[in-house]
Every structure is written in structure tokens, then in C-alpha cells.
Motif scaffolding. Structure first.
Motif, PDB file in Angstrom:
ATOM      1  N   ILE A 154       0.888  -1.124  -0.204  1.00  0.00           N
ATOM      2  CA  ILE A 154       0.038   0.190   0.111  1.00  0.00           C
ATOM      3  C   ILE A 154       0.987   1.254  -0.013  1.00  0.00           C
ATOM      4  CG2 ILE A 154      -1.873   1.294   1.046  1.00  0.00           C
ATOM      5  CD1 ILE A 154      -2.321  -1.331   2.843  1.00  0.00           C
ATOM      6  N   PHE A 155       0.591   1.979  -0.956  1.00  0.00           N
ATOM      7  CA  PHE A 155       1.436   3.358  -0.959  1.00  0.00           C
ATOM      8  C   PHE A 155       0.235   4.625  -0.830  1.00  0.00           C
ATOM      9  CE2 PHE A 155       3.310   0.093  -3.552  1.00  0.00           C
ATOM     10  CZ  PHE A 155       4.536   0.371  -3.124  1.00  0.00           C
ATOM     11  N   THR A 156       0.841   5.850  -0.216  1.00  0.00           N
ATOM     12  CA  THR A 156       0.274   7.025  -0.557  1.00  0.00           C
ATOM     13  C   THR A 156       1.136   7.825  -1.390  1.00  0.00           C
ATOM     14  OG1 THR A 156      -0.766   6.805   1.580  1.00  0.00           O
ATOM     15  CG2 THR A 156      -0.488   9.254   0.650  1.00  0.00           C
ATOM     16  N   SER A 157       0.516   8.597  -2.429  1.00  0.00           N
ATOM     17  CA  SER A 157       1.239   9.240  -3.557  1.00  0.00           C
ATOM     18  C   SER A 157       0.597  10.473  -3.889  1.00  0.00           C
ATOM     19  CB  SER A 157       1.655   8.197  -4.639  1.00  0.00           C
ATOM     20  OG  SER A 157       2.310   8.999  -5.472  1.00  0.00           O
ATOM     21  N   GLU A 158       1.326  11.208  -4.599  1.00  0.00           N
ATOM     22  CA  GLU A 158       0.937  12.261  -5.268  1.00  0.00           C
ATOM     23  C   GLU A 158       0.972  11.980  -7.020  1.00  0.00           C
ATOM     24  OE1 GLU A 158       2.662  16.161  -4.483  1.00  0.00           O
ATOM     25  OE2 GLU A 158       1.965  16.148  -2.362  1.00  0.00           O
ATOM     26  N   HIS A 159       0.075  12.380  -7.610  1.00  0.00           N
ATOM     27  CA  HIS A 159       0.134  12.351  -9.029  1.00  0.00           C
ATOM     28  C   HIS A 159       0.762  13.380  -9.656  1.00  0.00           C
ATOM     29  CE1 HIS A 159      -2.273  12.375 -13.171  1.00  0.00           C
ATOM     30  NE2 HIS A 159      -1.403  11.401 -13.307  1.00  0.00           N
ATOM     31  N   ILE A 160       1.807  13.368 -10.317  1.00  0.00           N
ATOM     32  CA  ILE A 160       2.402  14.439 -11.044  1.00  0.00           C
ATOM     33  C   ILE A 160       2.437  14.312 -12.433  1.00  0.00           C
ATOM     34  CG2 ILE A 160       3.916  14.628  -9.067  1.00  0.00           C
ATOM     35  CD1 ILE A 160       6.266  13.432 -10.582  1.00  0.00           C
ATOM     36  N   GLY A 161       1.580  13.546 -13.120  1.00  0.00           N
ATOM     37  CA  GLY A 161       1.438  13.703 -14.420  1.00  0.00           C
ATOM     38  C   GLY A 161       1.773  12.313 -15.276  1.00  0.00           C
ATOM     39  N   ILE A 162       1.520  11.958 -16.352  1.00  0.00           N
ATOM     40  CA  ILE A 162       1.297  13.052 -17.303  1.00  0.00           C
ATOM     41  C   ILE A 162       0.138  13.632 -17.820  1.00  0.00           C
ATOM     42  CG2 ILE A 162       1.850  13.268 -19.926  1.00  0.00           C
ATOM     43  CD1 ILE A 162       4.004  11.479 -19.719  1.00  0.00           C
ATOM     44  N   SER A 163      -0.922  12.865 -17.355  1.00  0.00           N
ATOM     45  CA  SER A 163      -2.359  13.105 -17.434  1.00  0.00           C
ATOM     46  C   SER A 163      -2.880  13.993 -16.062  1.00  0.00           C
ATOM     47  CB  SER A 163      -3.491  11.859 -17.505  1.00  0.00           C
ATOM     48  OG  SER A 163      -3.272  11.186 -16.368  1.00  0.00           O
ATOM     49  N   THR A 164      -3.807  14.689 -16.439  1.00  0.00           N
ATOM     50  CA  THR A 164      -4.340  15.279 -15.036  1.00  0.00           C
ATOM     51  C   THR A 164      -5.169  14.502 -14.279  1.00  0.00           C
ATOM     52  OG1 THR A 164      -6.735  15.902 -16.126  1.00  0.00           O
ATOM     53  CG2 THR A 164      -4.857  17.494 -16.529  1.00  0.00           C
ATOM     54  N   ASP A 165      -5.274  15.048 -12.967  1.00  0.00           N
ATOM     55  CA  ASP A 165      -6.116  14.084 -12.157  1.00  0.00           C
ATOM     56  C   ASP A 165      -7.349  13.631 -12.632  1.00  0.00           C
ATOM     57  OD1 ASP A 165      -4.303  14.107  -9.893  1.00  0.00           O
ATOM     58  OD2 ASP A 165      -4.916  15.845  -9.202  1.00  0.00           O
ATOM     59  N   LYS A 166      -8.218  14.552 -13.297  1.00  0.00           N
ATOM     60  CA  LYS A 166      -9.390  14.322 -13.678  1.00  0.00           C
ATOM     61  C   LYS A 166      -9.308  13.292 -15.142  1.00  0.00           C
ATOM     62  CE  LYS A 166     -12.587  17.888 -12.481  1.00  0.00           C
ATOM     63  NZ  LYS A 166     -13.342  19.045 -12.778  1.00  0.00           N
ATOM     64  N   GLN A 167      -8.232  13.362 -15.686  1.00  0.00           N
ATOM     65  CA  GLN A 167      -8.253  12.286 -16.847  1.00  0.00           C
ATOM     66  C   GLN A 167      -7.842  10.926 -16.191  1.00  0.00           C
ATOM     67  OE1 GLN A 167      -5.005  14.604 -18.875  1.00  0.00           O
ATOM     68  NE2 GLN A 167      -6.484  15.126 -20.717  1.00  0.00           N
ATOM     69  N   LEU A 168      -7.048  11.095 -14.980  1.00  0.00           N
ATOM     70  CA  LEU A 168      -6.807   9.716 -14.383  1.00  0.00           C
ATOM     71  C   LEU A 168      -8.085   9.180 -14.005  1.00  0.00           C
ATOM     72  CD1 LEU A 168      -4.273   8.107 -13.141  1.00  0.00           C
ATOM     73  CD2 LEU A 168      -4.409   9.449 -11.135  1.00  0.00           C
ATOM     74  N   VAL A 169      -8.938   9.940 -13.294  1.00  0.00           N
ATOM     75  CA  VAL A 169     -10.255   9.236 -12.944  1.00  0.00           C
ATOM     76  C   VAL A 169     -10.858   8.449 -14.114  1.00  0.00           C
ATOM     77  CG1 VAL A 169     -12.398   9.817 -12.124  1.00  0.00           C
ATOM     78  CG2 VAL A 169     -10.581  10.790 -10.988  1.00  0.00           C
ATOM     79  N   GLU A 170     -10.916   9.261 -15.314  1.00  0.00           N
ATOM     80  CA  GLU A 170     -11.496   8.799 -16.458  1.00  0.00           C
ATOM     81  C   GLU A 170     -10.897   7.585 -16.891  1.00  0.00           C
ATOM     82  OE1 GLU A 170     -11.209  11.788 -19.497  1.00  0.00           O
ATOM     83  OE2 GLU A 170     -12.806  13.035 -18.456  1.00  0.00           O
ATOM     84  N   LYS A 171      -9.693   7.002 -16.417  1.00  0.00           N
ATOM     85  CA  LYS A 171      -8.852   5.818 -16.980  1.00  0.00           C
ATOM     86  C   LYS A 171      -9.401   4.820 -15.999  1.00  0.00           C
ATOM     87  CE  LYS A 171      -4.652   7.860 -18.645  1.00  0.00           C
ATOM     88  NZ  LYS A 171      -3.263   8.142 -18.482  1.00  0.00           N
ATOM     89  N   CYS A 172      -9.845   4.981 -14.800  1.00  0.00           N
ATOM     90  CA  CYS A 172     -10.456   3.859 -13.666  1.00  0.00           C
ATOM     91  C   CYS A 172     -11.787   3.831 -13.585  1.00  0.00           C
ATOM     92  CB  CYS A 172      -9.375   4.452 -12.391  1.00  0.00           C
ATOM     93  SG  CYS A 172      -7.748   4.566 -12.686  1.00  0.00           S
ATOM     94  N   TRP A 173     -12.569   4.757 -13.879  1.00  0.00           N
ATOM     95  CA  TRP A 173     -14.016   4.684 -13.669  1.00  0.00           C
ATOM     96  C   TRP A 173     -14.555   5.208 -14.881  1.00  0.00           C
ATOM     97  CZ3 TRP A 173     -10.691   6.773  -9.950  1.00  0.00           C
ATOM     98  CH2 TRP A 173     -10.594   6.088  -8.458  1.00  0.00           C
ATOM     99  N   ASN A 174     -15.774   4.568 -15.171  1.00  0.00           N
ATOM    100  CA  ASN A 174     -16.694   5.062 -16.183  1.00  0.00           C
ATOM    101  C   ASN A 174     -17.672   5.886 -15.605  1.00  0.00           C
ATOM    102  OD1 ASN A 174     -18.506   5.480 -18.267  1.00  0.00           O
ATOM    103  ND2 ASN A 174     -18.449   3.418 -19.078  1.00  0.00           N
ATOM    104  N   LEU A 175     -17.587   7.391 -15.578  1.00  0.00           N
ATOM    105  CA  LEU A 175     -18.407   8.330 -14.839  1.00  0.00           C
ATOM    106  C   LEU A 175     -19.746   8.351 -15.798  1.00  0.00           C
ATOM    107  CD1 LEU A 175     -15.930  10.820 -13.250  1.00  0.00           C
ATOM    108  CD2 LEU A 175     -16.709   8.634 -12.527  1.00  0.00           C
ATOM    109  N   ASP A 176     -19.438   8.191 -17.014  1.00  0.00           N
ATOM    110  CA  ASP A 176     -20.745   8.328 -17.813  1.00  0.00           C
ATOM    111  C   ASP A 176     -21.652   7.353 -17.763  1.00  0.00           C
ATOM    112  OD1 ASP A 176     -19.884  10.649 -19.377  1.00  0.00           O
ATOM    113  OD2 ASP A 176     -18.863   9.366 -20.884  1.00  0.00           O
ATOM    114  N   GLU A 177     -21.200   6.170 -17.277  1.00  0.00           N
ATOM    115  CA  GLU A 177     -22.244   5.226 -16.856  1.00  0.00           C
ATOM    116  C   GLU A 177     -22.796   5.171 -15.537  1.00  0.00           C
ATOM    117  OE1 GLU A 177     -23.472   2.234 -18.509  1.00  0.00           O
ATOM    118  OE2 GLU A 177     -22.523   3.083 -20.159  1.00  0.00           O
ATOM    119  N   ILE A 178     -22.034   5.710 -14.639  1.00  0.00           N
ATOM    120  CA  ILE A 178     -22.624   5.899 -13.205  1.00  0.00           C
ATOM    121  C   ILE A 178     -23.631   7.309 -13.320  1.00  0.00           C
ATOM    122  CG2 ILE A 178     -21.870   6.793 -10.794  1.00  0.00           C
ATOM    123  CD1 ILE A 178     -19.128   5.551 -11.515  1.00  0.00           C
ATOM    124  N   ASN A 179     -23.176   8.252 -14.051  1.00  0.00           N
ATOM    125  CA  ASN A 179     -24.289   9.453 -14.297  1.00  0.00           C
ATOM    126  C   ASN A 179     -25.165   8.934 -14.800  1.00  0.00           C
ATOM    127  OD1 ASN A 179     -23.851  11.986 -13.398  1.00  0.00           O
ATOM    128  ND2 ASN A 179     -22.440  12.570 -15.209  1.00  0.00           N
TER     129      ASN A 179
END
Length: 280
Positions: A154-179
Motif C-alpha cells: 500500500i502506498f500514499t502518493s501524489e500524481h504528477i502527470g502526465i495526465s491530469t487528475d480528472k483524466q486519471l479518474v476517467e481511466k479508472c472509472w466510467n463516470l458516464d455510466e455512473i451518471n
């Protein structure tokens, strides 16, 4: 609605707030309100006991059931997420969990993945799951309970790129389907809420039994979002997020139904007699 799933709703919404233990006869009566037979309820109880969520206590010829510590923890987690308050500002940290569980423990690996998904983790890459919420201690507890601590990091970390945090979210969750799922919830329950609110305003009588059935269905349906919504902080949500409107609708409809629903539950609810009395 499956009987076993409904058991969790009944315990989470009612029983855990009234001593945590209930007579099996009360359970069958309550679940009978949803068309479930006594046999179906008893089969569901037996399965839930065998899975380690419920435990039984016999007093005379009567059986009383309560959640195990594992079950109570799950209900507490679910309750905290369903009735969540406005979260604090996100600190920008990500909780990262990796695992290397061998193929011979495939069933355990699959179960661990289910636990991660339940907690709101998203899969970034094979065996790498992330969450913007601080869930490290909970992951440790689960790893210890499954005896797989040597396979987990287990790690705690900051995301420093290359994508933005919101783009990172899009890679991991399908927010359109949840919406979409939240919109379907709104489309289903808003007309019912508006109708009930109009009845209340006109002081039309609504039976406690009706309130119990409708509130329990509402919670049961809304509880499904625990399996698909990762509870992202505001900073990571899209501008158009239907979850906010769904949450407002849930809370308002819940508030109208709750008093009558609780009265009906208490009219059927029977807990175990006082321990000293039971032994006399």
C-alpha cells in the motif's frame, strides 16, 4: 429484490439501530411485505450465516439473529457512504494498492478485488488499484483477515502527470455510466416523491406499512450505488454530475417516508428477552 440482499437492507436500515438483534419471526413478517415466502427468507438467513455475516442465538424454541463483527463493519461502512456528509477539501493524495496473489489462490484474489471495488478503488493497471480516499487502514484489515499481507503493498502518493487528475479518474472509472445510473434512479423515484409530497401537503393519510415498503425499496435501490460509485471528492467530479441531484432526491424522499416506516418496523420488531429473564 433478492432475499439475501434485502436482509442487509433490513439490518442496515432498521435492526442495527434497535439493538442489532431480531427474532426470525419478525424478519419473515417484515420481508413478507415484499412478497418473500417464509421458506425463502429462512434459506437466505442460512446462507448469510454460512458466509459469516449473521450469527444465531437460541432462546427456548425461538431463534434470534444479529450481525457478526464482520457484518457490523460492513453495515457501518455502507451507512457512512449512503448518508455521507459534505467531504473536506481533497488533499491531492492517492491511496495505491498493489497485489501479487498467486494463481493457486485465484478465489482469494477475486475476492480481494471485489473488496477493493466495494471500497471505491479503481483499477489503473493489472494488480494496481487507486483511490483518492484514505483507505490504507481498511486495506490492511482486509489483507490481515484474508491472511494475504505478504501479497499486498500500500502506498500514499501524489500524481504528477502526465495526465491530469480528472483524466486519471476517467481511466479508472466510467463516470458516464455512473451518471446514467443516477439519472435512471431520478427518473424512477422523482414522480413517486412528488406524489407523496403532494399527499403530505394535502394531509392525506399514508399508512405506516406503505411507508415501510417504499422507504425500504428506496434504500435498497440506492444502496446499489455503493458498488459502482467510488465516492470521489468534489475536485475530481465532472461539471455535470447527476449524483448530486440523486442524493438530494434520496434524502428528501427518505425524510418523508422515515417516520411511518420506523413505526411499522417497531410494531413488528421483536428482540430477544432480557438475558437474565431468558436464563430464569
Amino acid at each position: 429484490m433478492k432475499p439475501q440482499s434485502m436482509l442487509f437492507t433490513i439490518y442496515g436500515e432498521y435492526v442495527r439501530h434497535h439493538g442489532g438483534e431480531i427474532w426470525v419471526g419478525s424478519l419473515t413478517r417484515l420481508m413478507g411485505e415484499f412478497g418473500m415466502s417464509e421458506q425463502a427468507v429462512r434459506v437466505a438467513i442460512s446462507r448469510t450465516v454460512s458466509q459469516g455475516w449473521l450469527k444465531a442465538r437460541k432462546i427456548g424454541n425461538r431463534s434470534y439473529y444479529s450481525m457478526t463483527p464482520r457484518g457490523k463493519k460492513r453495515l457501518d461502512e455502507a451507512g457512512a457512504r449512503i448518508y455521507k456528509q459534505t467531504s473536506a477539501k481533497w488533499d491531492g493524495k492517492w491511496c495505491i494498492t498493489t497485489y501479487n496473489i498467486p494463481e493457486k489462490q485465484r478465489a482469494m484474489r477475486d475476492q480481494f478485488r471485489k473488496e477493493l471495488s466495494w471500497m471505491g478503488f479503481g483499477m489503473l493497471a493489472n494488480s494496481v488499484w487507486i483511490s483518492p480516499n484514505d483507505l490504507a487502514d481498511r486495506v490492511k484489515e482486509i489483507a490481515e483477515s484474508y491472511n494475504i499481507t505478504d501479497c499486498i503493498e500500500i502506498f500514499t502518493s501524489e500524481h504528477i502527470g502526465i495526465s491530469t487528475d480528472k483524466q486519471l479518474v476517467e481511466k479508472c472509472w466510467n463516470l458516464d455510466e455512473i451518471n446514467k445510473a443516477y439519472q435512471e434512479f431520478i427518473d424512477q423515484y422523482r414522480p413517486q416523491y412528488e406524489k407523496l409530497r403532494e399527499q403530505v401537503e394535502k394531509k392525506q393519510e399514508i399508512s405506516d406499512g406503505e411507508c415501510f415498503v417504499e422507504k425500504t425499496k428506496l434504500v435498497h435501490e440506492y444502496r446499489k450505488f455503493l458498488f459502482i460509485d467510488p465516492s470521489l471528492p468534489e475536485e475530481l467530479l465532472p461539471n455535470f454530475w447527476v449524483g448530486r441531484d440523486a442524493d438530494d432526491l434520496f434524502r428528501n424522499y427518505y425524510a418523508l417516508l422515515d417516520p411511518g416506516a420506523v413505526r411499522f418496523f417497531l410494531s413488528v420488531f421483536e428482540s430477544a428477552p432480557d438475558k437474565d429473564l431468558a436464563l430464569s
